[in-house]
Structure formats: structure tokens, C-alpha cells
Design a protein around this motif. Structure first.
Motif, short mmCIF file in Angstrom:
data_model
loop_
_atom_site.label_atom_id
_atom_site.label_comp_id
_atom_site.label_asym_id
_atom_site.label_seq_id
_atom_site.Cartn_x
_atom_site.Cartn_y
_atom_site.Cartn_z
N SER A 195 0.85 -1.19 0.00
CA SER A 195 0.00 0.00 0.00
C SER A 195 0.88 1.24 0.00
N ILE A 196 0.27 2.34 -0.47
CA ILE A 196 0.96 3.62 -0.54
C ILE A 196 0.02 4.68 0.02
N LYS A 197 0.57 5.55 0.83
CA LYS A 197 -0.17 6.70 1.34
C LYS A 197 0.72 7.92 1.15
N ALA A 198 0.18 8.97 0.54
CA ALA A 198 1.07 10.06 0.17
C ALA A 198 0.36 11.38 0.03
N VAL A 199 1.10 12.44 0.27
CA VAL A 199 0.71 13.80 -0.13
C VAL A 199 1.64 14.13 -1.30
N VAL A 251 5.76 10.49 0.98
CA VAL A 251 5.27 9.22 0.46
C VAL A 251 5.59 8.14 1.49
N LEU A 252 4.58 7.34 1.82
CA LEU A 252 4.76 6.22 2.76
C LEU A 252 4.55 4.92 2.00
N PHE A 253 5.60 4.10 1.94
CA PHE A 253 5.51 2.79 1.30
C PHE A 253 5.37 1.71 2.38
N TYR A 254 4.27 0.97 2.31
CA TYR A 254 4.11 -0.21 3.15
C TYR A 254 4.37 -1.42 2.27
N LEU A 284 8.31 2.85 4.92
CA LEU A 284 9.46 3.56 4.38
C LEU A 284 8.96 4.94 3.97
N VAL A 285 9.55 6.00 4.56
CA VAL A 285 9.07 7.36 4.36
C VAL A 285 10.06 8.17 3.54
#
Length: 818
Positions: free
Chosen positions: A635-639, A780-783, A792-793
């Protein structure tokens, strides 16, 4: 005793002949000098053209003869004092009359034979040698003139006669034994057959005349004086960085001259090699330069050079003939019959290659013999072709041969690999390969259009220990593009010193103008130069990139233009790497995106678009590293919008939302059309690109956009967009108040999980990883399978001309080091 040969450019006019006299005088003070000379520069061509024009019935031949007369009269008047000119002017006039008589006969018969052409061509060397001998005498040098036809004997194969070596050596020795002088002057190129009829030794044959004399007399040296400072590692007209070869063996020189090096006429080397006489190639216009020494008494340590390759050469106007068929397998004699068919037509084979299955044999010949060759070979194999055992001869044209030559290549692994690898990385297709059993020559047949590029690629690979040349073509030199040009200027010296890269911007374009400079556009005055450039045309710009066909070319797109993105495929197919700030290609329909990736892989090019997400942040590079190392993105969570983060970090209700957006645009954070940012389209593209780079097949239609913008504001022009935002200020203030009520910040967030993606405005609480994100920063946050509990930020500035330009710059460096 030394034999000196001076070419046409060395004796082109009176001032040059005076230079020659000074060189000869210096040598003649200490030893005997035999001077062999060519015709005055360009005269041989004029003589041959006068014969051909006369045969064609054109009286233009008279103009050619008049030019020949004038050139020689002028030389006499400049070289000889007035009181001594009469006899020499009379000799010139008498000779011109003979030329006129020969051409008049040709004109009346409307026919010119090889015999007549030899007779005409011989006048050039004959006249120049007479003038030069007279000039030497005028300078006080004891000089004798001798006609080469009296001791160089050949068969009657006019225009390219074969020398009778035994008779010639006997004649040369006899003459020079019986005659004494400090200096002898001999016309080169001309000889006589057994009947005393004038023949010639082929264009460049003056070198051969000198070599025959040197070998017959066991001279101390043969000196060939040219308008270049020796044999070069490549043709300097093609490879500007070519260097003079200080010392080279006879066999290497033969290989290079055979494969197109114009400095030496190929037969020249054989006579002096047999006697181990050193051959010096020197520059008439820079006699102090050491030049090149060919052969002679070479010690082992002298043969060990810095480079394993001695030089690179090429032959143009090559045709490939391929004989193929299942009926050839296991049947002896096919090669013999092929070569006999060509031999009967006096067609020389330049290169041979045969498949191990014996199913095909391929030969390279001069393209001018193609029609005759095909007819002869098809006739020789007519029965097999009729029975279907052999296919009709296949032909390919517009080809050239590039040859890598060097004795130190022998038994050294990896040379061929380096050669073909360098060509392949630059998109140069190889049609045929040949390597001699001596391992001194590796030859490749390539398209003639690729010769310049190939020679420079190989020269850089084997000789350029200092710099690698990088050629950039940049489309879009606005805000970000101007910053890139500034950074390239700033780092130019650093790249040369520390990375051994010489970066040249060859072409630039904006929406109005485009500019090209062969050796690089000034990084200081480029704006003024571009303003005076030609009208911009994307098709013309791309065509210019392809036409120039330069090595290590990178196309840089710093636009948001759909049409520019459409040209990537054409460039990648020519092995031209593409660095794209433009997101359109990477966010195009999945089949198009996949095709571009495949083209880059197939054609050894790089397609790099790090700045598509996070400007200069290493987001895509890190994602690729994760996947290459075996990790799996879950998953990815990002601005991902520096623009939107800037807007919501600065919008506090005290200023209108529209004013904050305008500030973001003025500071260079937004897309050219701010609606791409505010409407979420830009963020959609970015999360789409990340999902694709993570290995998922997805299109824009698959992404949910929870837009916060009123639909009415997304219509019309940009000016109307700003007016609408001002009218909708209450809407934006309501969004801000709702977030503050929950002790949260507004962030426009992109999410990807379980193969689904969405973008939209969210309330971010203080404990969230996205909360402490200020200014124009992205995060960007990589899960992944490895980063499960703690992601990983990657965090930092995600917008701005400077940082975006630096991201483009970094991609250029990645492409350069591929």
C-alpha cells in the motif's frame, strides 16, 4: 638517402611549393633526397573531367583546359624570376597544346578510353614535377628531373596498372647508380607499359611510386608529406577528438588504409615493409610535428601503446550480397562458384561472412558494381535458383563498413564485446561482422547514416580516457527549463573534472523558437540566441534530433504538452534516451505506457521520469530499488501535490483561498493550468504512476477522485477559474472550519491499497505521519512486505523550479551512466 613524396595539397600553389623547397633543402644538406610529387592540387580532376566532357560532346572541356593553363602559368610567375621564366612558360604552353589535341580527338570521336584517360591524367604530375624541379634549382639546390615512365614499368591495365616489380627495381637501380645529384625530382602516379605507352597506378599512386623507389634503393626512410600531421586514430572530419598515432606497425597501417584511411594509398606499404624501411607521415604545413612512424625497427616496448586499438576506419558505398538456400548445406563448391562469378567481372570482395550451418554466405562489395554482380551471380546459380535449392541473390545498399584495427587486440578477450556493446547502446544495428584470423581487424557492416555516430562512439569507447560526450536536446525552457540550463552551466566544470562527462546542449526549444548548435549552445547567452532562432516546430525539432544521429543523445521534455509526449516512442526506437518531467506519457493508457517501457528495454535506451512524482525526491527510484531487490509494495499513502500542500498550509481564513492559489502559481509551484492541481488530476496521475511502477496494471479511470472543488469552477478559462474561487470563498472557509473543529489539518491525500487508488481532501490529526508537513513538501509512505509496521518514508520539497530542475538533472546523469 631519403625518399620524400609530396601530395597535391602540399604542391597546390607557389607558396606551398616554396614550403616544400625549404623542407627538401634541409634534408639535402646532409643526404641525398629523391622527391616524388603529385599534380598541383585539383589538376588531375580537371584533366579527367576535360576528357569526359569532350567525350560527352561538351565544349566545357576547353574551360577546364584554360583553368589548367592559368594555374600553371601563375605558379611559374610566382616561383621563377621574370628573366628565367621563358623556357618554363613555353614548356607549359606546349604541354597545354598537347592536352588540347588529345581532348579535341576525344571530342570528335565522342569516346574516351581508359588509355586516353591515363594519357591525360599523366600531364598533371609531369607538369608539376617540371615546375618544382625548376623552383628547386632557382633556390640553388642541385636538382635533376627524371620521368618515372623511364623506370617504372607496368602491364597495360590502364587507370590502375599492375607494376612489374622485377623490371621496375632493375630500372630504378640502374638510373640512380649512373646519375648523381643532391636532389632528384620524379613525377609520381605515372608509368609505362612494355610498349612505352603511358599508364597510371591508380588515384593515390604517387605514394606507391615513392615506395617503389625507396624499396629498390634500400632508402633510409620513406617520407610521405601531407596536409595532416600523421595517421589519425579516426578521420578528424568525422571524429573531432581524433589523435595522431605516433607509431604503428606496417600491418596495422595496411588495415587502416584498406578500410578507408585516406592518408596512405594501400599498396604503398608493401614495398617498404619487405625491406623494413620506416615510413614517416609528416605535415608539410607543420614540419616540426613528429607525425606518424609506420614500421621500421620497432622494439617490443615501443609497440606497447596506451590503447589496445590503433585506429578506426570506414568504407562507404558498400552493398551486401547474400546467397542463401537449403541446397547449399553440406555441398562443397558454392563459395568457390560465388567468388569466381564476381572475379570474372573484376569485382573485389571487401568482406566475407558465412553462417556455420552453411545455409548462407554473405559478401560486401563496392555498391557501384551491384547490378553487374547480381546479374553474374544469378546467372552462375541459375539452375539451383530454378530448382528452388538457392534463392535469388539478396542485396542491401546504403551501407558502410566500420573497422577497428590494432595488433594488441590479438588474443585479448572482450574487445569485440566492447565494440558491439558500445554500438548497441547507441542504437547502431550491425548487418554483418568479420574478424580476420590475425585478429588485427574487427569489421562491422552498418547503415551509412550511422557511420559518423559509430566512429565517434567507438573512438570514445577506445580512445577517450578523459571525457564522455553527452548530447542534450531540451524541449521546454520556461521556468523549470531555465533553471536546468543554469544548473548545467554551474556544474559543467564539476562534471568534467569529477565525472569525466562533457555535457553539450545541442538543441533547445520553447513554444515559439528553437535553436541548434553542432558543438553546443552557450549556457550563458542561450536566451538571446534562442530569441533569434528559427520558428518552433515539434516535428522539425524531433527530425533534427534523429537526423543529427549523435552518440549518447538524451531528449529532455520539460513541458506538460501531450504532443511532446507522443514523440517518445519514435526517439526510443532510435536508442535515444528520454528524460521526462512531463507526466502525460507515464500516465497514458496502460498499453501505451507499457509499450514505451518495452521500447526503452529493446533499444537499450532509458525512459526516466523521476520528477513525475515528488519533483527531485527519490520516490520512483526508491520504488524501483524495492522491487528489484525482491520487495513487494502492498500500500501507498502520500501527499503528492506541493501546490495543494502549500495552499492548505497557507490558507487560514485571513486571506481568500483564490489569493493563496495565485501566490502558489506566481512562485512556480502549480501546473501551467492550476486546475490540474486543484481538481486533483495531477495527484491522480502521480498515484497512477506509482501504482504502475509498483507492478500494478491501472488506468486513470480506475482512480476515485473525491474532489473538493465546486464543479462550476472547473469550467471556462483560468481567469474565470479565479473569479469562481473568489465567489466560492464560503465553500473553502467551510472546509477549513470543519477540519479545525476536529483539531486537524487539511491535506490532499493519495492512497493505494489492494489494487485500488483514490485521491481527496482528508482531515489529518496530530499523530498522523502526514500531519507535520509544511510549505510545499511532499511525503510518500511505502508499506511493503519488508516495511510492514513502520513504512518507508520519503519526505521533502515536492514543488518549485529549482528542485524540479535538479530532479531532471539527476535523471540526465542516470541516463548518462547507463
Amino acid at each position: 638517402m631519403h625518399v620524400l613524396k609530396f601530395g597535391g595539397s602540399s604542391v597546390a600553389n607557389a607558396s606551398n611549393i616554396k614550403r616544400v623547397a625549404a623542407i627538401v633543402d634541409t634534408i639535402a644538406k646532409n643526404d641525398m633526397a629523391i622527391v616524388v610529387v603529385s599534380a598541383l592540387g585539383g589538376i588531375t580532376d580537371l584533366l579527367l573531367q576535360s576528357g569526359k566532357q569532350a567525350a560527352a560532346g561538351s565544349e566545357v572541356y576547353k574551360d577546364y583546359i584554360a583553368t589548367i593553363e592559368q594555374r600553371h602559368f601563375e605558379a611559374v610567375k610566382e616561383l621563377i624570376p621574370v628573366a628565367s621564366q621563358s623556357a618554363l612558360l613555353s614548356l607549359v604552353k606546349k604541354t597545354i597544346n598537347e592536352i588540347e589535341d588529345v581532348c579535341s580527338g576525344i571530342f570528335l570521336l565522342s569516346e574516351v578510353t581508359p588509355k586516353n584517360l591515363d594519357r591525360l591524367a599523366a600531364y598533371g604530375e609531369w607538369l608539376s614535377s617540371q615546375l618544382i624541379a625548376a623552383a628547386f634549382k632557382q633556390e640553388g639546390v642541385q636538382t635533376q628531373w627524371k620521368d618515372a615512365r623511364e623506370f617504372i614499368f607496368t602491364n597495360s591495365d590502364f587507370t590502375n596498372a599492375e607494376v612489374n616489380i622485377a623490371a621496375t627495381e632493375k630500372g630504378i637501380r640502374k638510373y640512380f647508380k649512373e646519375n648523381k645529384s643532391n636532389v632528384f625530382v620524379v613525377p609520381g602516379f605515372i608509368a609505362a607499359d612494355s610498349n612505352g605507352v603511358t599508364t597510371t597506378l591508380g588515384r593515390g599512386g604517387s605514394d606507391y611510386t615513392a615506395a617503389l623507389i625507396a624499396a629498390a634503393l634500400d632508402a633510409n626512410s620513406l617520407q610521405v608529406w601531407k596536409d595532416v600531421s600523421g595517421m589519425m586514430t579516426a578521420d578528424p572530419r568525422v571524429a573531432p577528438n581524433a589523435k595522431v598515432i605516433e607509431r604503428i606497425s606496417y600491418s596495422e597501417a595496411m588495415e587502416l588504409s584498406h578500410f578507408g584511411a585516406k592518408v596512405l594509398y594501400p599498396p604503398t606499404i608493401q614495398p617498404v615493409m619487405a625491406k623494413n624501411i620506416p615510413l614517416h607521415i609528416k605535415n608539410t604545413f607543420a614540419p616540426e610535428m613528429p607525425g606518424t612512424v609506420v614500421g621500421g625497427a620497432m622494439k617490443t616496448q615501443e609497440t606497447i601503446r596506451e590503447h589496445i586499438v590503433s585506429g578506426i576506419s570506414s568504407i562507404s558505398n558498400i552493398a551486401l550480397l547474400s546467397l542463401e538456400g537449403s541446397g547449399m548445406i553440406g555441398i562443397p563448391g558454392f563459395s568457390k562458384r560465388l567468388f569466381e562469378a564476381l572475379s570474372k567481372e573484376r569485382i573485389s570482395v571487401v568482406l566475407i561472412t558465412q553462417s556455420s550451418s552453411e545455409h548462407s554466405i554473405c559478401v560486401a562489395i563496392d555498391q557501384k558494381y551491384l547490378t553487374v554482380a547480381k546479374k553474374a551471380v544469378d546467372k552462375a546459380f541459375a539452375d539451383e535458383i530454378t530448382l528452388g535449392k538457392v534463392e535469388p541473390l539478396k542485396e542491401e545498399t546504403q551501407l558502410s563498413i566500420v573497422a577497428l584495427v590494432g595488433e594488441q587486440m590479438k588474443s585479448l578477450p572482450g574487445v569485440s564485446g566492447r565494440m558491439f556493446g558500445a554500438l548497441g547502446r547507441n542504437g547502431i544495428n550491425i548487418r554483418a561482422i568479420a574478424q580476420g584470423s590475425s585478429e588485427k581487424n574487427i569489421s562491422a557492416v552498418i547503415a551509412t547514416d550511422d557511420v559518423r555516430k559509430a566512429i565517434n562512439v567507438l573512438h570514445e569507447e577506445f580512445f577517450e580516457t578523459v571525457y564522455k560526450q553527452l548530447n542534450l536536446f531540451i524541449v521546454g525552457v520556461g521556468n523549470v527549463g531555465a533553471k536546468l540550463m543554469e544548473q548545467l552551466k554551474q556544474q559543467h566544470a564539476f562534471l568534467k573534472q569529477h565525472m569525466k562527462l562533457n555535457v553539450s546542449v545541442i538543441g533547445i526549444s520553447n513554444s515559439k523558437k528553437m535553436l541548434f548548435k553542432e558543438f553546443g549552445i552557450s549556457l550563458s547567452g542561450w536566451k538571446e540566441l534562442l530569441a533569434a532562432g528559427e520558428p518552433a516546430s515539434l516535428p522539425d525539432f524531433v527530425q533534427e534530433v534523429l537526423h543529427r544521429n549523435l552518440r549518447n543523445t538524451i531528449f529532455v521534455d520539460i513541458t506538460a504538452n501531450t504532443e511532446v509526449a507522443k514523440v517518445y516512442g519514435k526517439l526510443l526506437q532510435r536508442s535515444i534516451s528520454v528524460v521526462a518531467c512531463n507526466k502525460i506519457a507515464a500516465a497514458s493508457p496502460f498499453p501505451e505506457y507499457k509499450k514505451l517501457k518495452e521500447l526503452a528495454h529493446i533499444h537499450n535506451a532509458r525512459l526516466l521520469f523521476e520528477t513525475n512524482v515528488g519533483a527531485a525526491l527519490p520516490v520512483i527510484g526508491t520504488l524501483n530499488d524495492l522491487r528489484r531487490s525482491g520487495d513487494e509494495v502492498r500500500s501507498i499513502k502520500a501527499v503528492l501535490s506541493g501546490t495543494l500542500n502549500f495552499v492548505f498550509n497557507n490558507y487560514d481564513g485571513t486571506r481568500k483561498f483564490a489569493d493563496v492559489v495565485k501566490q502558489a502559481q506566481e512562485e512556480g509551484y502549480t501546473e501551467p493550468d492550476p486546475r490540474m492541481d486543484l481538481g486533483g488530476v495531477d495527484v491522480m496521475r502521480k498515484i497512477l504512476i506509482l501504482a504502475r511502477e509498483a507492478g500494478f496494471e491501472m488506468d486513470m479511470e480506475d482512480i476515485v477522485n473525491n474532489s473538493f472543488m465546486p464543479a462550476s469552477c472547473m469550467q471556462g478559462s483560468v481567469a474565470e477559474f479565479y473569479k469562481c474561487m473568489e465567489a466560492e470563498e464560503a465553500h473553502f472557509k467551510k472546509l477549513l472550519t470543519a477540519a479545525e473543529a476536529e483539531n486537524s489539518k487539511l491535506k490532499f491525500v493519495a492512497s493505494f491499497e489492494n489494487g485500488k487508488a483514490s485521491v481527496g481532501l482528508q482531515h489529518i490529526k496530530p499523530g498522523d505521519d502526514l500531519y507535520h508537513l509544511y510549505g510545499k513538501d511532499n511525503v510518500v509512505l511505502f508499506y511493503t512486505a519488508r516495511y510492514t509496521e513502520q513504512p518507508l518514508v520519503i519526505k521533502g520539497a515536492g514543488a518549485g523550479a529549482d528542485v524540479t530542475a535538479s530532479g531532471v538533472f539527476a535523471d540526465i546523469m542516470r541516463a548518462a551512466n547507463a
